[in-house]
Design a protein around this motif. Structure first.
Motif, PDB file in Angstrom:
ATOM      1  N   MET A 173      -1.760   9.238  16.783  1.00 19.83           N
ATOM      2  CA  MET A 173      -0.212   9.066  16.597  1.00 19.83           C
ATOM      3  C   MET A 173       0.016   8.128  15.512  1.00 19.83           C
ATOM      4  SD  MET A 173       2.905   7.966  19.148  1.00 19.83           S
ATOM      5  CE  MET A 173       2.458   9.663  20.196  1.00 19.83           C
ATOM      6  N   VAL A 174       1.080   8.471  14.630  1.00 19.43           N
ATOM      7  CA  VAL A 174       1.390   7.811  13.331  1.00 19.43           C
ATOM      8  C   VAL A 174       2.058   6.772  14.186  1.00 19.43           C
ATOM      9  CG1 VAL A 174       2.774   7.796  11.476  1.00 19.43           C
ATOM     10  CG2 VAL A 174       1.343   9.805  11.949  1.00 19.43           C
ATOM     11  N   ALA A 175       2.168   5.600  13.555  1.00 20.71           N
ATOM     12  CA  ALA A 175       2.736   4.092  13.880  1.00 20.71           C
ATOM     13  C   ALA A 175       2.987   3.263  12.982  1.00 20.71           C
ATOM     14  CB  ALA A 175       1.661   3.365  15.001  1.00 20.71           C
ATOM     15  N   PHE A 176       3.838   2.152  13.388  1.00 23.21           N
ATOM     16  CA  PHE A 176       4.098   1.126  12.505  1.00 23.21           C
ATOM     17  C   PHE A 176       5.025   1.775  10.966  1.00 23.21           C
ATOM     18  CE2 PHE A 176       1.411  -0.567  15.600  1.00 23.21           C
ATOM     19  CZ  PHE A 176       1.890  -1.796  15.892  1.00 23.21           C
ATOM     20  N   THR A 177       4.232   0.914  10.199  1.00 19.32           N
ATOM     21  CA  THR A 177       4.970   1.148   8.798  1.00 19.32           C
ATOM     22  C   THR A 177       4.897   2.545   8.190  1.00 19.32           C
ATOM     23  OG1 THR A 177       3.135   0.251   7.642  1.00 19.32           O
ATOM     24  CG2 THR A 177       4.841  -1.164   7.788  1.00 19.32           C
ATOM     25  N   THR A 178       3.948   3.225   8.776  1.00 14.34           N
ATOM     26  CA  THR A 178       3.434   4.720   8.445  1.00 14.34           C
ATOM     27  C   THR A 178       4.524   5.573   8.975  1.00 14.34           C
ATOM     28  OG1 THR A 178       1.051   4.321   8.371  1.00 14.34           O
ATOM     29  CG2 THR A 178       1.743   6.289   8.217  1.00 14.34           C
ATOM     30  N   ALA A 179       4.660   5.298  10.239  1.00  9.00           N
ATOM     31  CA  ALA A 179       5.750   5.747  10.916  1.00  9.00           C
ATOM     32  C   ALA A 179       7.246   5.699  10.505  1.00  9.00           C
ATOM     33  CB  ALA A 179       5.673   5.627  12.438  1.00  9.00           C
ATOM     34  N   ALA A 180       7.410   4.363   9.965  1.00  7.79           N
ATOM     35  CA  ALA A 180       8.787   4.092   9.393  1.00  7.79           C
ATOM     36  C   ALA A 180       8.822   5.043   8.278  1.00  7.79           C
ATOM     37  CB  ALA A 180       8.869   2.626   9.244  1.00  7.79           C
ATOM     38  N   ARG A 181       7.817   5.110   7.480  1.00  7.49           N
ATOM     39  CA  ARG A 181       8.159   5.899   6.204  1.00  7.49           C
ATOM     40  C   ARG A 181       8.302   7.474   6.472  1.00  7.49           C
ATOM     41  NH1 ARG A 181       3.776   2.469   4.343  1.00  7.49           N
ATOM     42  NH2 ARG A 181       4.642   1.056   2.722  1.00  7.49           N
ATOM     43  N   LEU A 182       7.767   7.735   7.325  1.00  2.50           N
ATOM     44  CA  LEU A 182       7.896   9.220   8.115  1.00  2.50           C
ATOM     45  C   LEU A 182       9.429   9.429   8.579  1.00  2.50           C
ATOM     46  CD1 LEU A 182       4.783  10.265   9.709  1.00  2.50           C
ATOM     47  CD2 LEU A 182       5.576  11.366   7.558  1.00  2.50           C
ATOM     48  N   HIS A 183       9.980   8.263   9.288  1.00  3.92           N
ATOM     49  CA  HIS A 183      11.214   8.438   9.504  1.00  3.92           C
ATOM     50  C   HIS A 183      12.114   8.322   8.536  1.00  3.92           C
ATOM     51  CE1 HIS A 183      10.555   8.769  13.840  1.00  3.92           C
ATOM     52  NE2 HIS A 183       9.952   7.851  13.932  1.00  3.92           N
ATOM     53  N   GLU A 184      11.788   7.847   7.245  1.00  8.90           N
ATOM     54  CA  GLU A 184      12.845   7.455   5.976  1.00  8.90           C
ATOM     55  C   GLU A 184      13.440   6.264   6.341  1.00  8.90           C
ATOM     56  OE1 GLU A 184      14.682  11.350   4.871  1.00  8.90           O
ATOM     57  OE2 GLU A 184      12.511  11.912   4.235  1.00  8.90           O
ATOM     58  N   LEU A 185      12.991   5.391   7.019  1.00  8.22           N
ATOM     59  CA  LEU A 185      13.800   4.216   7.100  1.00  8.22           C
ATOM     60  C   LEU A 185      13.621   3.023   5.845  1.00  8.22           C
ATOM     61  CD1 LEU A 185      12.736   2.777  10.465  1.00  8.22           C
ATOM     62  CD2 LEU A 185      14.349   4.491  10.043  1.00  8.22           C
ATOM     63  N   TRP A 186      14.550   2.316   5.878  1.00  5.37           N
ATOM     64  CA  TRP A 186      14.688   1.315   4.572  1.00  5.37           C
ATOM     65  C   TRP A 186      13.810   0.092   4.831  1.00  5.37           C
ATOM     66  CZ3 TRP A 186      21.008   0.987   5.401  1.00  5.37           C
ATOM     67  CH2 TRP A 186      21.551   2.427   5.110  1.00  5.37           C
ATOM     68  N   LEU A 187      12.927   0.178   3.824  1.00  3.90           N
ATOM     69  CA  LEU A 187      11.808  -0.952   3.955  1.00  3.90           C
ATOM     70  C   LEU A 187      11.660  -1.395   2.710  1.00  3.90           C
ATOM     71  CD1 LEU A 187       9.064   1.385   5.659  1.00  3.90           C
ATOM     72  CD2 LEU A 187      10.593  -0.389   6.700  1.00  3.90           C
ATOM     73  N   PRO A 188      11.103  -2.768   2.818  1.00  2.00           N
ATOM     74  CA  PRO A 188      10.855  -3.570   1.551  1.00  2.00           C
ATOM     75  C   PRO A 188       9.606  -3.015   0.940  1.00  2.00           C
ATOM     76  CG  PRO A 188      10.162  -4.781   3.431  1.00  2.00           C
ATOM     77  CD  PRO A 188      10.915  -3.664   4.049  1.00  2.00           C
ATOM     78  N   PRO A 189       9.069  -3.266  -0.260  1.00  2.00           N
ATOM     79  CA  PRO A 189       7.814  -2.928  -0.752  1.00  2.00           C
ATOM     80  C   PRO A 189       6.687  -3.440   0.302  1.00  2.00           C
ATOM     81  CG  PRO A 189       8.972  -4.017  -2.444  1.00  2.00           C
ATOM     82  CD  PRO A 189       9.520  -4.117  -1.172  1.00  2.00           C
ATOM     83  N   LEU A 190       5.758  -2.629   0.837  1.00  2.00           N
ATOM     84  CA  LEU A 190       4.677  -2.807   1.858  1.00  2.00           C
ATOM     85  C   LEU A 190       3.480  -2.152   1.462  1.00  2.00           C
ATOM     86  CD1 LEU A 190       6.764  -2.327   5.051  1.00  2.00           C
ATOM     87  CD2 LEU A 190       5.980  -4.476   4.110  1.00  2.00           C
TER      88      LEU A 190
END
Length: 240
Positions: free
Chosen positions: A1-18
């Motif tokens: 299962m996709v998790a953490f920052t990879t999941a956040a990117r799939l959900h298109e959340l607002w993130l800093p450079p990671l």
């Protein structure tokens, strides 16, 4: 299962450079994480998680951690302003504040949960960008009133005036994040006209750019405190 920052990117959340890493979790409902195996392939960052069914969802046919679970997993990785920005985007794409509060309550032993508790009351689904969220966090302090987010303001005699990023009606104080799109000539002219209209109606507009919001955010709250003390001192709360 996709998790953490990879999941956040799939959900298109607002993130800093990671870092561009692929996080995968071995996740079986209600099974202790110590009893699970996990991948050892070097291209993946493996994790083991005990999840409820509510922690799981699908994005474009891919099994992914839910929005709420993804947000709490970001808590140990992000600063408070970035966690608030990610939370704002979580609310914008469909999660509820109750869902986030529930996952915080159930995650009391996870790293970062204290930061998540601090971020939760600062979240607002009306935020329209990560920089706006950062500006709102910078404008927050225990003694300061809460600014309205992207709410229309009106002339004293009636009629729409503007819709600032942040506004404090009783002090007639408006805050705007001015990113690169404000450098466009047509946008600049509209900003000048709007600022003049607001000034003639007793409003003070403060513009903040990336240097202030991301480089010197600690300067914003003291400036606002001084202005509120002059314009509407009854709004300030005791710091004790």
């Amino acid at each position: 299962m996709v998790a953490f920052t990879t999941a956040a990117r799939l959900h298109e959340l607002w993130l800093p450079p990671l870092p561009e890493e692929i996080h995968l979790a071995t996740a079986q409902p209600e099974r202790p994480s110590t009893g699970m195996t996990r991948t050892h392939r070097p291209e993946f960052r493996p994790h083991r998680r005990t999840l409820s069914q509510a922690d799981r969802t699908m994005v474009q046919g891919v099994p992914v951690m839910s929005l709420a679970r993804t947000w709490i997993d970001l808590a140990p990785l992000l600063s408070l302003p970035d966690l608030v920005a990610a939370g704002d985007s979580v609310l914008r794409v469909g999660a509820t504040t109750d869902a986030l509060a529930g996952v915080v309550l159930c995650s009391r032993h996870l790293r970062g949960v204290r930061r998540a508790r601090e971020a939760l009351p600062l979240l607002d689904a009306r935020s329209r960008s990560r920089p706006e969220s950062h500006l709102r966090v910078a404008a927050s302090a225990p003694d300061l009133p809460r600014f309205a987010v992207n709410v229309s303001i009106y002339r004293d005699e009636g009629g729409w005036l503007a819709e600032p990023d942040l506004s404090l009606k009783d002090a007639k104080l408006a805050l705007e994040y001015q990113g690169e799109e404000h450098a466009n000539v047509e946008r600049m002219r509209r900003d000048i006209t709007r600022s003049g209209d607001m000034r003639r109606n007793g409003w003070l507009t403060l513009g903040y750019g990336p240097a202030e919001v991301f480089g010197r955010p600690w300067q914003i709250a003291p400036e606002l405190r001084a202005l509120i003390r002059r314009r509407a001192p009854h709004l300030l709360r005791s710091r004790h």
